[in-house]
Design a protein around this motif. Sequence first.
Motif, short mmCIF file in Angstrom:
data_model
loop_
_atom_site.label_atom_id
_atom_site.label_comp_id
_atom_site.label_asym_id
_atom_site.label_seq_id
_atom_site.Cartn_x
_atom_site.Cartn_y
_atom_site.Cartn_z
N ARG A 148 0.82 -1.22 0.00
CA ARG A 148 0.00 0.00 0.00
C ARG A 148 0.86 1.27 0.00
O ARG A 148 0.55 2.23 -0.68
CB ARG A 148 -0.95 0.00 1.18
CG ARG A 148 -1.98 -1.11 1.08
CD ARG A 148 -3.08 -0.95 2.10
NE ARG A 148 -3.86 -2.16 2.21
CZ ARG A 148 -4.81 -2.53 1.36
NH1 ARG A 148 -5.05 -1.79 0.31
NH2 ARG A 148 -5.49 -3.64 1.54
N LYS A 149 1.94 1.26 0.75
CA LYS A 149 2.82 2.42 0.81
C LYS A 149 3.52 2.62 -0.54
O LYS A 149 3.57 3.74 -1.06
CB LYS A 149 3.85 2.23 1.91
CG LYS A 149 4.82 3.38 2.04
CD LYS A 149 5.83 3.09 3.12
CE LYS A 149 6.90 4.16 3.18
NZ LYS A 149 7.97 3.84 4.10
N ALA A 150 4.02 1.55 -1.11
CA ALA A 150 4.72 1.65 -2.40
C ALA A 150 3.76 1.99 -3.53
O ALA A 150 4.16 2.62 -4.51
CB ALA A 150 5.44 0.34 -2.70
N LYS A 151 2.49 1.62 -3.37
CA LYS A 151 1.49 1.96 -4.39
C LYS A 151 1.41 3.47 -4.58
O LYS A 151 1.35 3.96 -5.70
CB LYS A 151 0.14 1.40 -3.95
CG LYS A 151 -1.00 1.73 -4.85
CD LYS A 151 -2.29 1.16 -4.25
CE LYS A 151 -3.49 1.69 -4.99
NZ LYS A 151 -4.73 1.23 -4.42
N ARG A 152 1.45 4.22 -3.49
CA ARG A 152 1.41 5.68 -3.58
C ARG A 152 2.66 6.21 -4.28
O ARG A 152 2.58 7.14 -5.10
CB ARG A 152 1.29 6.29 -2.19
CG ARG A 152 -0.06 6.08 -1.54
CD ARG A 152 -0.20 6.88 -0.27
NE ARG A 152 0.82 6.60 0.73
CZ ARG A 152 0.71 5.69 1.68
NH1 ARG A 152 -0.36 4.97 1.77
NH2 ARG A 152 1.68 5.53 2.56
N LEU A 153 3.83 5.63 -3.99
CA LEU A 153 5.07 6.09 -4.62
C LEU A 153 5.05 5.80 -6.12
O LEU A 153 5.45 6.64 -6.93
CB LEU A 153 6.27 5.42 -3.96
CG LEU A 153 6.49 5.75 -2.48
CD1 LEU A 153 7.61 4.91 -1.91
CD2 LEU A 153 6.77 7.22 -2.31
N PHE A 154 4.61 4.60 -6.50
CA PHE A 154 4.52 4.26 -7.92
C PHE A 154 3.55 5.20 -8.63
O PHE A 154 3.82 5.66 -9.73
CB PHE A 154 4.07 2.81 -8.12
CG PHE A 154 5.09 1.79 -7.73
CD1 PHE A 154 6.45 2.04 -7.84
CD2 PHE A 154 4.70 0.55 -7.26
CE1 PHE A 154 7.39 1.10 -7.49
CE2 PHE A 154 5.63 -0.40 -6.91
CZ PHE A 154 6.98 -0.14 -7.03
N SER A 155 2.43 5.46 -7.99
CA SER A 155 1.43 6.34 -8.59
C SER A 155 1.98 7.75 -8.81
O SER A 155 1.77 8.34 -9.87
CB SER A 155 0.19 6.39 -7.70
OG SER A 155 -0.77 7.23 -8.24
N SER A 156 2.69 8.26 -7.82
CA SER A 156 3.25 9.62 -7.98
C SER A 156 4.31 9.65 -9.07
O SER A 156 4.38 10.61 -9.84
CB SER A 156 3.81 10.13 -6.65
OG SER A 156 4.93 9.38 -6.26
N ASP A 157 5.14 8.61 -9.16
CA ASP A 157 6.14 8.56 -10.24
C ASP A 157 5.47 8.50 -11.60
O ASP A 157 5.87 9.21 -12.54
CB ASP A 157 7.05 7.34 -10.07
CG ASP A 157 8.14 7.56 -9.05
OD1 ASP A 157 8.29 8.71 -8.58
OD2 ASP A 157 8.84 6.58 -8.71
N LEU A 158 4.45 7.67 -11.75
CA LEU A 158 3.76 7.55 -13.03
C LEU A 158 3.08 8.85 -13.41
O LEU A 158 3.10 9.25 -14.58
CB LEU A 158 2.76 6.40 -12.99
CG LEU A 158 3.37 4.99 -12.96
CD1 LEU A 158 2.31 3.95 -12.68
CD2 LEU A 158 4.09 4.69 -14.26
N ASP A 159 2.47 9.52 -12.43
CA ASP A 159 1.84 10.81 -12.71
C ASP A 159 2.88 11.84 -13.16
O ASP A 159 2.65 12.61 -14.09
CB ASP A 159 1.09 11.33 -11.48
CG ASP A 159 -0.16 10.52 -11.19
OD1 ASP A 159 -0.61 9.77 -12.08
OD2 ASP A 159 -0.67 10.63 -10.05
#
Length: 178
Positions: A148-159
């Motif tokens: 769940r924590k890494a999901k936010r990081l991946f999402s911000s990088d992709l954005d």
Amino acid sequence: MDWWNDIVDWLASDQGWRILSGAIIPFVAIVLAGIIGAAVGRAGVHRLVDQRDFETRVAAVASLVTAGQNAVRWHSQGPDAREHAQQVATEAHVAVRLLPVPGADLAADWAAHQLEAMRVNSVNFSLAADDTLAEYQNRLVDWLRHPRKAKRLFSSDLDRWDYDNIPIDELQKPAPTT
């Protein structure tokens, strides 16, 4: 209150004690043993399923890491090795997407973007490539441990990468008015 005394007197009698010790106590013991056995069995199966899920996630992340190692050496490989590396990357991408883990799609997309960047940058092999690979591995392992924590990081990088890829002309267009 008389009925309670009658029950106690009957249980104290020989006939009551035979029924209590020969039927009621064994029945209760069997029911309790069944409930406890079912709880232990369920916990054991749940633990095995969790272990299998974790092993599946580890295998998927390991295949992504292997794809990353191939991507760093992309330009020094021959055509057959590149084709094999691309196949490994595709299989790893699909395996991660199919995981029942929060953020699996984001992790797969993030990894695909990173793999492409590592392939492009592999032409000038340097310490930066090793650093990129190490960061790639660490982020995937972090996702494995804390999805769940890494999901936010991946999402911000992709954005951020999507924003970086928008042509300048589209950024300068005025917003449509209605």
